[in-house]
Design an enzyme around this catalytic site. Structure first.
Site, PDB file in Angstrom:
ATOM      1  N   TYR A 153      53.532  35.110   0.997  1.00 23.06           N
ATOM      2  CA  TYR A 153      54.616  34.124   0.880  1.00 23.06           C
ATOM      3  C   TYR A 153      55.850  34.645   1.609  1.00 23.06           C
ATOM      4  O   TYR A 153      56.257  35.792   1.412  1.00 23.06           O
ATOM      5  CB  TYR A 153      54.954  33.889  -0.605  1.00 23.06           C
ATOM      6  CG  TYR A 153      56.110  32.938  -0.807  1.00 23.06           C
ATOM      7  CD1 TYR A 153      56.020  31.607  -0.401  1.00 23.06           C
ATOM      8  CD2 TYR A 153      57.312  33.365  -1.383  1.00 23.06           C
ATOM      9  CE1 TYR A 153      57.070  30.729  -0.574  1.00 23.06           C
ATOM     10  CE2 TYR A 153      58.373  32.477  -1.567  1.00 23.06           C
ATOM     11  CZ  TYR A 153      58.246  31.165  -1.156  1.00 23.06           C
ATOM     12  OH  TYR A 153      59.294  30.296  -1.330  1.00 23.06           O
ATOM     13  N   ASP A 253      57.994  41.941   5.549  1.00 25.21           N
ATOM     14  CA  ASP A 253      58.795  41.179   4.599  1.00 25.21           C
ATOM     15  C   ASP A 253      58.825  41.969   3.296  1.00 25.21           C
ATOM     16  O   ASP A 253      57.858  41.987   2.529  1.00 25.21           O
ATOM     17  CB  ASP A 253      58.165  39.791   4.400  1.00 25.21           C
ATOM     18  CG  ASP A 253      58.967  38.943   3.418  1.00 25.21           C
ATOM     19  OD1 ASP A 253      59.904  39.480   2.787  1.00 25.21           O
ATOM     20  OD2 ASP A 253      58.646  37.752   3.275  1.00 25.21           O
ATOM     21  N   LYS A 281      66.318  39.691  -2.885  1.00 25.11           N
ATOM     22  CA  LYS A 281      66.200  39.991  -4.325  1.00 25.11           C
ATOM     23  C   LYS A 281      67.075  41.167  -4.798  1.00 25.11           C
ATOM     24  O   LYS A 281      68.264  41.008  -4.971  1.00 25.11           O
ATOM     25  CB  LYS A 281      64.731  40.183  -4.705  1.00 25.11           C
ATOM     26  CG  LYS A 281      63.910  38.884  -4.495  1.00 25.11           C
ATOM     27  CD  LYS A 281      62.563  38.978  -5.163  1.00 25.11           C
ATOM     28  CE  LYS A 281      61.635  37.851  -4.748  1.00 25.11           C
ATOM     29  NZ  LYS A 281      61.836  36.575  -5.403  1.00 25.11           N
TER      30      LYS A 281
HETATM   31  C1  LIG Z   1      58.023  38.169   0.122  1.00 24.44           C
HETATM   32  C2  LIG Z   1      59.045  37.081   0.025  1.00 24.44           C
HETATM   33  N1  LIG Z   1      59.629  36.625   1.137  1.00 24.44           N
HETATM   34  C3  LIG Z   1      60.556  35.663   1.116  1.00 24.44           C
HETATM   35  C4  LIG Z   1      60.941  35.095  -0.075  1.00 24.44           C
HETATM   36  C5  LIG Z   1      61.982  34.025  -0.088  1.00 24.44           C
HETATM   37  O1  LIG Z   1      63.148  34.518  -0.651  1.00 24.44           O
HETATM   38  P1  LIG Z   1      64.221  33.504  -1.281  1.00 24.44           P
HETATM   39  O2  LIG Z   1      63.579  32.913  -2.493  1.00 24.44           O
HETATM   40  O3  LIG Z   1      65.393  34.387  -1.595  1.00 24.44           O
HETATM   41  O4  LIG Z   1      64.525  32.506  -0.225  1.00 24.44           O
HETATM   42  C6  LIG Z   1      60.370  35.545  -1.272  1.00 24.44           C
HETATM   43  C7  LIG Z   1      60.753  34.957  -2.547  1.00 24.44           C
HETATM   44  O5  LIG Z   1      60.139  35.136  -3.565  1.00 24.44           O
HETATM   45  C8  LIG Z   1      59.390  36.558  -1.226  1.00 24.44           C
HETATM   46  O6  LIG Z   1      58.809  37.010  -2.323  1.00 24.44           O
END
Ligand SMILES: Cc1ncc(COP(=O)(O)O)c(C=O)c1O
Length: 458
Positions: A153, A253, A281
């Site tokens: 994700y 990521d 986060k």
């Molecule tokens: C691995 C990863 N990338 C991107 C995101 C997106 O982050 P945001 O919810 O702050 O837009 C998340 C959110 O859970 C995530 O877990």
């Protein structure tokens, strides 16, 4: 008598149920982020402290969601709260809307902990940081497609909303997975911008990368899928070598894993320097944040200059296509950076992370022993302060391995746990905080035992 196949709350959670009905009248689906939805209805919270949340029916929960991992210091840690308040008091404003010193302090702190992030830009969310990372990669390589791993994700961008949770029917061959759309409202042409790769399968991934090397600007991955399924060392090392050879930007990521599996994220565990990294986060200590950083020559493409400013309306000679656009009213928000810096400083203190990790390990071990004593196949998978309960004995290395798990049983247990004062969105991963105590762990294990008994009783 409870219907086994329906999610039910035994104690009704009446105030939450009423608020949910009210919310549904003005908010689509009653929630402001789809992830917050679950049946029979989400629980509305009104207070948090330490490891606890209290809902509008005055039920207290031990919280293992922690805002999907953001709150590594727990709810309302005094140092984070004070630092944030002090920031407004000292500066006399909530935000300057200009450059300020904290941006430099935070960028330096990130560089010290994530040496691959030679330069950093701040955003307001993980999603925004992925947007910038992808744009930088496309500009840098002059190629236009992105490789993404099945089951990973990366936020709400059109091109990343593919094959996050594809059905068995649509997913296709395991060596050459299909690109499966995950949202309505995305132009179908966009589907072809993303190429799906199989996680932890270097041979199959290499074949796809070589075949598409002239189109692929970047590949992006969660080095620990979903925050809990680790990449094999040889796999991730292999990706690094291949992307270097094929002129493909490697993006880690680390929105979930940053500061949570180690202070320096998964890249410090694997000892690999990706070209670009995205964070979020924990970086904001609970405030909305994202960051993208990496190699100087890639990042410098976003450097502003006075010859190309999209906001210079009326200036006929502007050449904006030389620069990767990146802007945002709230980028580098001082309160956010202050909360994040204080969080990192706390985590850097002696033994803080060691204790957090050993508490996490203790909970995992005790849960595994408990489930084994009831002859239920369950393993915990994870790293550092994140883990998940997976109801299968089979090894789990990627998204498709999760299909072997008994998610119906897991969901029943999770719903029971909500009745028993343990908060987690059903089926989500567990995140621990430095506020979780041995007593919390004890209570959590006891709640699991009660939940198992309730479910088996049916
Ligand atoms: C691995 C990863 N990338 C991107 C995101 C997106 O982050 P945001 O919810 O702050 O837009 C998340 C959110 O859970 C995530 O877990």
């Amino acid at each position: 008598m409870i219907n086994v196949l329906e999610d039910v709350f035994t104690d009704e959670k009446q105030a939450s149920s009423l608020l949910f009905q009210e919310a549904e009248s003005v908010i689509p689906g009653g929630v402001t982020a789809n992830i917050k939805h679950f049946s029979p209805h989400p629980i509305f919270m009104k207070k948090g402290y330490g490891s606890k949340l209290i809902d509008v029916d005055n039920t207290e929960y031990i919280d293992y969601s922690l805002c999907y991992g953001a709150l590594i210091t727990g709810h309302g840690h005094s140092r984070i709260t004070e630092a944030t308040i002090q920031q407004i008091q000292q500066s006399g404003t909530i935000i300057f809307g200009t450059p300020h010193e904290l941006e430099i302090t935070m960028a330096k702190k990130i560089k010290a902990l994530y040496p691959s992030m030679e330069q950093t830009r701040f955003t307001n969310s993980g999603t925004e940081s992925i947007l910038l990372a992808i744009r930088l990669a496309i500009a840098y390589t002059n190629k236009s497609k992105i490789g993404k791993f099945e089951g990973h994700y990366h936020g709400g961008l059109n091109e990343m909303l593919v094959s996050v949770n594809p059905s068995e029917e649509l997913a296709g061959d395991d060596k050459t997975p299909n690109t499966v759309m995950e949202s309505a409202g995305i132009p179908t042409e966009q589907q072809h911008q993303t190429i799906i790769l199989p996680f932890n399968d270097l041979e199959a991934s290499e074949k796809i990368l070589r075949e598409h090397q002239d189109e692929l600007a970047a590949i992006i991955l969660e080095p620990i899928q979903g925050g809990f399924i680790p990449a094999n060392k040889e796999f991730i090392q292999g990706l690094k070598e291949l992307t270097d050879e094929l002129n493909i930007v490697l993006i880690f990521d680390e929105v979930k894993t940053g500061f949570r599996v180690a202070l320096g994220g998964a890249q410090s565990v694997y000892q690999i320097k990706p070209d670009l990294t995205t964070l979020g986060k924990v970086l904001g200590g609970g405030m909305p944040v994202g960051a993208v950083g990496g190699k100087r020559d890639i990042m410098m493409q976003s450097a502003a200059n006075s010859q190309g400013d999209v906001f210079n309306i009326g200036n006929k000679s502007d050449q904006t296509t030389d620069i990767v656009f990146h802007s945002g009213t709230y980028n580098g928000h001082p309160m956010v950076l202050r909360a994040g810096l204080e969080t990192i400083r706390l985590l850097e203190e002696k033994h803080v992370l060691d204790i957090l990790f050993s508490h996490t390990k203790l909970l995992r071990n005790r849960l595994e022993t408990l489930y084994a004593s009831y002859q239920i196949d369950m393993q915990t998978i994870g790293m550092g302060s994140i883990f998940n309960l997976v109801f299968t004995k089979e090894p789990v290395h990627n998204y498709r391995d999760m299909w072997k798990a008994n998610t119906d049983l897991r969901k029943e247990i999770d719903t029971e746990l909500l009745n028993l004062g343990v908060y987690l969105k059903p089926l989500n991963r567990y995140s621990m905080s430095i506020a979780h105590t041995l007593e919390d762990i004890d209570k959590t294990v006891k709640a699991h035992e009660k939940a198992i008994k309730q479910v088996l009783h049916r």
